[in-house]
Design an enzyme around this catalytic site. Structure first.
Site, short mmCIF file in Angstrom:
data_model
loop_
_atom_site.label_atom_id
_atom_site.label_comp_id
_atom_site.label_asym_id
_atom_site.label_seq_id
_atom_site.Cartn_x
_atom_site.Cartn_y
_atom_site.Cartn_z
N CYS A 105 0.80 -1.23 0.00
CA CYS A 105 0.00 0.00 0.00
C CYS A 105 0.83 1.28 0.00
O CYS A 105 0.30 2.37 -0.13
CB CYS A 105 -0.98 -0.01 1.17
SG CYS A 105 -2.26 -1.26 0.98
N HIS B 102 -12.47 9.25 -9.25
CA HIS B 102 -11.43 9.22 -10.28
C HIS B 102 -10.33 10.24 -10.01
O HIS B 102 -9.73 10.79 -10.94
CB HIS B 102 -12.04 9.38 -11.68
CG HIS B 102 -12.73 8.13 -12.13
ND1 HIS B 102 -14.01 7.82 -11.72
CD2 HIS B 102 -12.31 7.12 -12.91
CE1 HIS B 102 -14.35 6.66 -12.26
NE2 HIS B 102 -13.34 6.21 -12.98
N GLU C 65 -13.07 0.07 1.59
CA GLU C 65 -11.94 0.20 0.70
C GLU C 65 -11.94 -0.96 -0.31
O GLU C 65 -11.52 -0.80 -1.44
CB GLU C 65 -10.64 0.20 1.50
CG GLU C 65 -9.42 0.54 0.67
CD GLU C 65 -8.20 0.74 1.53
OE1 GLU C 65 -7.99 1.87 2.02
OE2 GLU C 65 -7.45 -0.24 1.70
#
Length: 140
Positions: free
Chosen positions: A23, A68, A130
């Site tokens: 991550c 986005h 998530e």
């Protein structure tokens, strides 16, 4: 207590600075927000708040700032500026790492109080997925 919850989904990239695993790299998710509202009294139609109002206010905020986009820690400006210069992509800087916990907390404590001020209802719980099987939840 009567509550109502609206789910809003969006796609975004992020990275978690100093993460001990993958991550730490820029990557994307299909996020889902579940925002739960309560009110002292139901409105004349018997609602906490119209689901459409949640979509209009919170959904439009998410569309404008996070959908986005690349969500980064404010300390990660060099990466954000490089991405924006190369792609023109929207970069959103959180005051801390863009973990699900921090993102959920930011929506509940910073965004929702401003958006829903004077609407008769307030966001009491915010759950941010998530991934389909991992979420963070913040309670007011």
């Amino acid at each position: 207590m009567i509550t109502c919850t609206r789910r809003i989904e969006f796609d975004a990239a992020h990275r978690v600075m100093e993460h001990e695993s993958k991550c730490k790299h820029l990557h994307g998710h299909r996020y889902a927000v579940e925002a739960t509202f309560s009110a002292n009294d139901l409105d004349a139609l018997g609602r906490v708040i119209d689901f459409g109002t949640i979509r209009e206010l919170l959904g439009n905020w998410i569309d404008a700032h996070w959908d986005h986009a690349t969500i980064l820690n404010a300390k990660d400006k060099a990466l954000g500026e490089a991405i924006a210069a190369k792609t023109g992509q929207v970069i959103f800087y959180l005051p801390q790492n863009p973990t699900a916990e921090n993102m959920a907390n930011y929506l509940l404590r910073e965004v929702c109080p401003t958006l829903f001020k004077g609407k008769g209802a307030h966001c009491i719980t915010l759950r941010l997925y998530e991934t389909p099987n991992c979420y963070a939840e913040v309670v007011a």
